[in-house]
Design a protein around this motif. Structure first.
Motif, PDB file in Angstrom:
ATOM      1  N   LYS A  68      52.308  97.217 -39.662  1.00  0.00           N
ATOM      2  CA  LYS A  68      51.878  98.611 -39.741  1.00  0.00           C
ATOM      3  C   LYS A  68      52.921  99.527 -39.085  1.00  0.00           C
ATOM      4  O   LYS A  68      52.626 100.223 -38.101  1.00  0.00           O
ATOM      5  CB  LYS A  68      50.518  98.777 -39.044  1.00  0.00           C
ATOM      6  CG  LYS A  68      49.353  98.153 -39.791  1.00  0.00           C
ATOM      7  CD  LYS A  68      49.070  98.930 -41.082  1.00  0.00           C
ATOM      8  CE  LYS A  68      47.876  98.373 -41.822  1.00  0.00           C
ATOM      9  NZ  LYS A  68      47.561  99.157 -43.042  1.00  0.00           N
ATOM     10  N   PRO A  69      54.145  99.555 -39.610  1.00  0.00           N
ATOM     11  CA  PRO A  69      55.197 100.375 -38.991  1.00  0.00           C
ATOM     12  C   PRO A  69      54.905 101.869 -39.066  1.00  0.00           C
ATOM     13  O   PRO A  69      55.484 102.652 -38.314  1.00  0.00           O
ATOM     14  CB  PRO A  69      56.447 100.013 -39.805  1.00  0.00           C
ATOM     15  CG  PRO A  69      55.923  99.533 -41.119  1.00  0.00           C
ATOM     16  CD  PRO A  69      54.633  98.842 -40.802  1.00  0.00           C
ATOM     17  N   ASP A  70      54.007 102.262 -39.972  1.00  0.00           N
ATOM     18  CA  ASP A  70      53.666 103.684 -40.092  1.00  0.00           C
ATOM     19  C   ASP A  70      52.789 104.157 -38.931  1.00  0.00           C
ATOM     20  O   ASP A  70      52.713 105.360 -38.657  1.00  0.00           O
ATOM     21  CB  ASP A  70      52.934 103.951 -41.405  1.00  0.00           C
ATOM     22  CG  ASP A  70      51.715 103.046 -41.583  1.00  0.00           C
ATOM     23  OD1 ASP A  70      51.856 101.817 -41.397  1.00  0.00           O
ATOM     24  OD2 ASP A  70      50.629 103.571 -41.916  1.00  0.00           O
ATOM     25  N   LEU A  71      52.134 103.235 -38.233  1.00  0.00           N
ATOM     26  CA  LEU A  71      51.318 103.601 -37.070  1.00  0.00           C
ATOM     27  C   LEU A  71      52.243 103.607 -35.859  1.00  0.00           C
ATOM     28  O   LEU A  71      52.347 102.640 -35.114  1.00  0.00           O
ATOM     29  CB  LEU A  71      50.162 102.609 -36.886  1.00  0.00           C
ATOM     30  CG  LEU A  71      49.182 102.511 -38.060  1.00  0.00           C
ATOM     31  CD1 LEU A  71      48.104 101.482 -37.774  1.00  0.00           C
ATOM     32  CD2 LEU A  71      48.554 103.871 -38.360  1.00  0.00           C
ATOM     33  N   ASP A  72      52.918 104.750 -35.659  1.00  0.00           N
ATOM     34  CA  ASP A  72      54.022 104.781 -34.703  1.00  0.00           C
ATOM     35  C   ASP A  72      53.657 105.366 -33.343  1.00  0.00           C
ATOM     36  O   ASP A  72      54.531 105.809 -32.608  1.00  0.00           O
ATOM     37  CB  ASP A  72      55.228 105.539 -35.291  1.00  0.00           C
ATOM     38  CG  ASP A  72      54.887 106.974 -35.663  1.00  0.00           C
ATOM     39  OD1 ASP A  72      53.740 107.411 -35.395  1.00  0.00           O
ATOM     40  OD2 ASP A  72      55.769 107.657 -36.215  1.00  0.00           O
ATOM     41  N   SER A  73      52.359 105.366 -33.011  1.00  0.00           N
ATOM     42  CA  SER A  73      51.981 105.767 -31.650  1.00  0.00           C
ATOM     43  C   SER A  73      51.179 104.666 -30.969  1.00  0.00           C
ATOM     44  O   SER A  73      50.388 104.901 -30.068  1.00  0.00           O
ATOM     45  CB  SER A  73      51.205 107.085 -31.651  1.00  0.00           C
ATOM     46  OG  SER A  73      50.128 107.046 -32.560  1.00  0.00           O
ATOM     47  N   TYR A  78      46.364 102.169 -33.493  1.00  0.00           N
ATOM     48  CA  TYR A  78      45.728 100.947 -33.971  1.00  0.00           C
ATOM     49  C   TYR A  78      44.210 101.031 -33.860  1.00  0.00           C
ATOM     50  O   TYR A  78      43.477 100.627 -34.763  1.00  0.00           O
ATOM     51  CB  TYR A  78      46.244  99.742 -33.188  1.00  0.00           C
ATOM     52  CG  TYR A  78      47.738  99.507 -33.317  1.00  0.00           C
ATOM     53  CD1 TYR A  78      48.392  99.703 -34.529  1.00  0.00           C
ATOM     54  CD2 TYR A  78      48.486  99.081 -32.224  1.00  0.00           C
ATOM     55  CE1 TYR A  78      49.759  99.484 -34.647  1.00  0.00           C
ATOM     56  CE2 TYR A  78      49.853  98.848 -32.335  1.00  0.00           C
ATOM     57  CZ  TYR A  78      50.487  99.063 -33.552  1.00  0.00           C
ATOM     58  OH  TYR A  78      51.837  98.843 -33.654  1.00  0.00           O
ATOM     59  N   SER A 248      57.213 103.556 -30.322  1.00  0.00           N
ATOM     60  CA  SER A 248      57.817 103.000 -31.523  1.00  0.00           C
ATOM     61  C   SER A 248      58.426 104.073 -32.425  1.00  0.00           C
ATOM     62  O   SER A 248      59.351 103.795 -33.180  1.00  0.00           O
ATOM     63  CB  SER A 248      56.779 102.177 -32.300  1.00  0.00           C
ATOM     64  OG  SER A 248      55.650 102.954 -32.617  1.00  0.00           O
ATOM     65  N   ARG A 249      57.944 105.299 -32.352  1.00  0.00           N
ATOM     66  CA  ARG A 249      58.514 106.342 -33.204  1.00  0.00           C
ATOM     67  C   ARG A 249      59.933 106.716 -32.768  1.00  0.00           C
ATOM     68  O   ARG A 249      60.658 107.381 -33.502  1.00  0.00           O
ATOM     69  CB  ARG A 249      57.608 107.583 -33.228  1.00  0.00           C
ATOM     70  CG  ARG A 249      57.552 108.418 -31.958  1.00  0.00           C
ATOM     71  CD  ARG A 249      56.495 109.504 -32.108  1.00  0.00           C
ATOM     72  NE  ARG A 249      56.319 110.309 -30.902  1.00  0.00           N
ATOM     73  CZ  ARG A 249      56.816 111.528 -30.757  1.00  0.00           C
ATOM     74  NH1 ARG A 249      57.539 112.064 -31.713  1.00  0.00           N
ATOM     75  NH2 ARG A 249      56.591 112.209 -29.652  1.00  0.00           N
ATOM     76  N   PRO A 254      62.013  99.611 -36.436  1.00  0.00           N
ATOM     77  CA  PRO A 254      60.639  99.259 -36.054  1.00  0.00           C
ATOM     78  C   PRO A 254      60.469  97.809 -35.611  1.00  0.00           C
ATOM     79  O   PRO A 254      59.620  97.502 -34.770  1.00  0.00           O
ATOM     80  CB  PRO A 254      59.847  99.538 -37.335  1.00  0.00           C
ATOM     81  CG  PRO A 254      60.643 100.584 -38.047  1.00  0.00           C
ATOM     82  CD  PRO A 254      62.079 100.263 -37.748  1.00  0.00           C
ATOM     83  N   ASP A 341      46.934 113.769 -34.233  1.00  0.00           N
ATOM     84  CA  ASP A 341      45.977 113.174 -35.162  1.00  0.00           C
ATOM     85  C   ASP A 341      44.595 113.808 -35.045  1.00  0.00           C
ATOM     86  O   ASP A 341      43.626 113.281 -35.582  1.00  0.00           O
ATOM     87  CB  ASP A 341      45.871 111.671 -34.913  1.00  0.00           C
ATOM     88  CG  ASP A 341      47.081 110.922 -35.437  1.00  0.00           C
ATOM     89  OD1 ASP A 341      47.817 111.491 -36.269  1.00  0.00           O
ATOM     90  OD2 ASP A 341      47.301 109.768 -35.017  1.00  0.00           O
ATOM     91  N   SER A 413      47.627  94.137 -45.735  1.00  0.00           N
ATOM     92  CA  SER A 413      49.061  94.034 -45.425  1.00  0.00           C
ATOM     93  C   SER A 413      49.584  92.606 -45.566  1.00  0.00           C
ATOM     94  O   SER A 413      50.749  92.346 -45.297  1.00  0.00           O
ATOM     95  CB  SER A 413      49.399  94.577 -44.028  1.00  0.00           C
ATOM     96  OG  SER A 413      49.051  93.669 -43.002  1.00  0.00           O
TER      97      SER A 413
END
Length: 501
Positions: A68-73, A78, A248-249, A254, A341, A413
């Motif tokens: 889930k690299p798009d979930l960068d916080s 998560y 991670s952002r 990633p 968010d 995924s």
């Protein structure tokens, strides 16, 4: 490689964030903390359980960063993706509040360390100590306002600097290690050591050597109780394992996030085990239990004299200040991401000209300041801060692990199913470990955590009001009701005296 030559963090800088976040106050308190709770065998079991459980959690962060690299916080994102807006908020708020209270424990330990040389600072919660801590707090506030990348570079330097006294301690204690003494401590050690009037002057760091100025006792508990009583301590010293994930952002790649998490964890685990077990070969367990915090200073003083205590004290101050910087960055990033968010009020999305989430930083600093003042009214301020931090942070850890279980269970995924079974097993083990740690912490800290989570929900209600949306789903209403019930019981316990700070 420079940590920030292109505005992004390399794997080395991400690893430094993990190590810098994990190595703070807790590692310097291990000899006395374990000495009070357990013998050598119990300590080995505790680290095996904690190490295995946190390794599973490290693998979970690695897996989620890859899938889930798009979930960068990280830790907040998560929980929200897996279980909805309110539990996502609870994860962000719990992690943030735990981080803030952990920072309070850092200030307490700095002043307690200096209190051995300047009695006016006491155990870190005198009026003078609180005033000096407040000056440091606002100094760091101004530093972070100058920019996240600059703070990350300073953190990397501090991480390297703090490793020197820790490695020196391990080498010196390994050379002085007494196998017979270690075996005496292995199953719990003697319950007490007799007083020796000739050593009455040795009181700066407790009872140095193999005798004491007064009778010192430690409880002779079952092996199960020895292990259980160390559980929140082991959680505390591992806090910060999510450091690379939260940032991670900022990562160049990633995939570096997962690698940095595992590398940082394994390195720190080795240090924790060595410091704990080697200390049992230098002092009897009651003597370890009687050491003033930071107890690593007392152990080294026993071997090399007063200069050893001074050396460790300087190392602790560097370590704690570096960890405070790391945790402040993590706390602000989580609030800022949650606000973007729409799980936190819009105000917390504000950034200054340096790209720093300034509104989140102000709220973080004010919260730490409030708890610094509250430490004046507590007897065992450091222990309370340590265990409450662990309890608050376990909820976000549990939600992250449970999200990994959900992904592997549903197959999301996992296009061709490869690795799904292994990831499911790892996630289940990480979830079981988080649940075990919550239960091991006991009812007191669950209730005190609810006392913080409950009122904190006002931030979530404000955010939902700004969006013109209903506050809770039906399921979320039940979760909120349980939090309010726990908060009410905690207030009753504090008022009735059966919960003592």
């Amino acid at each position: 490689m420079s940590p920030a030559t292109d505005g992004k963090l390399s794997v080395s800088a991400l690893t430094a964030l993990v190590v810098g976040s994990m190595i703070g106050a807790g590692i310097f308190s291990l000899p006395a903390t374990f000495g009070r709770a357990s013998g050598g065998f119990g300590a080995i079991l505790a680290w095996l359980i904690a190490g295995a459980g946190m390794l599973m959690l490290a693998f979970v962060f690695q897996t989620l960063a890859r899938r889930k690299p798009d979930l960068d916080s990280g830790i907040y994102a998560y929980a929200r993706a897996g279980f909805g807006n309110y539990l996502g908020f609870a994860s962000a708020f719990g992690f943030w509040a735990g981080t803030c209270i952990g920072n309070v424990s850092y200030f307490i330990l700095i002043k307690s360390t200096l209190g051995a040389f300047f009695p006016v600072l006491g155990d870190g919660n005198t009026v003078v100590a609180i005033l000096l801590s407040s000056l440091l707090l606002w100094g760091f506030h101004l530093l972070v306002l100058r920019g996240v990348q600059e703070a990350a570079v300073i953190n990397t330097i501090a991480t390297v600097a703090k490793m020197i006294p820790i490695l020196v301690f391990i080498i010196v204690v390994a050379v002085a290690f007494d196998r017979e003494l270690f075996m005496m401590n292995f199953w719990g050690g003697p319950a007490a050591i007799a007083p020796d009037p000739d050593l009455a002057h040795l009181d700066d760091y407790g009872r140095i050597g193999h005798a004491a100025a007064e009778l010192v006792t430690v409880p002779q508990e079952s092996l199960f109780e020895q292990v259980r009583s160390t559980m929140l301590v082991t959680v505390f010293v591992f806090l910060g394992i999510e450091g690379a994930s939260v940032y991670s952002r900022y990562a160049r790649n990633p995939r570096d996030v997962g690698l940095a998490t595992v590398l940082g964890f394994v390195g720190v685990l080795c240090l924790l085990i060595l410091i704990t077990l080697l200390s049992y070969g230098v002092l009897l367990r009651p003597e370890l239990a009687a050491l003033r915090q930071p107890s690593m200073a007392g152990v080294l003083e026993m071997i090399v004299g007063r200069l050893g205590a001074i050396f460790i004290s300087i190392g602790l101050i560097v370590s704690v200040l570096g960890a405070f910087l790391s945790w402040t960055l993590l706390a602000c990033e989580v609030l800022h991401a949650a606000a973007h968010d729409q799980a936190m009020p819009k105000l917390l999305t504000r950034e200054n000209v340096h790209g720093v989430p300034s509104a989140a930083l102000w709220l973080t600093t004010l919260f730490v300041q409030l708890f610094l003042v509250l430490t004046y009214f507590t007897e065992a301020a450091f222990t309370l801060a340590l265990e409450l931090t662990s309890s608050l942070t376990l909820v976000p850890y549990l939600l992250v692990a449970a999200y990994a279980v959900k992904l592997a269970h549903t197959g999301e995924s996992y296009e061709n199913g490869a690795g799904r079974g292994k990831d499911l097993l790892v996630a289940v083990l990480a979830t079981a470990y988080a649940v075990l740690m919550v239960l091991a912490g006991g009812l007191k800290y669950l209730l005190l955590s609810a006392l913080i989570y409950g009122p904190g929900t006002l931030l979530y209600l404000k955010a939902r009001h700004e969006q013109g949306m209903a506050a809770f789903t039906r399921r979320e209403k039940g979760v909120f009701a349980l939090m309010l019930l726990g908060a009410a019981v905690a207030l009753a316990g504090l008022a009735g005296g059966w919960i003592v700070l």
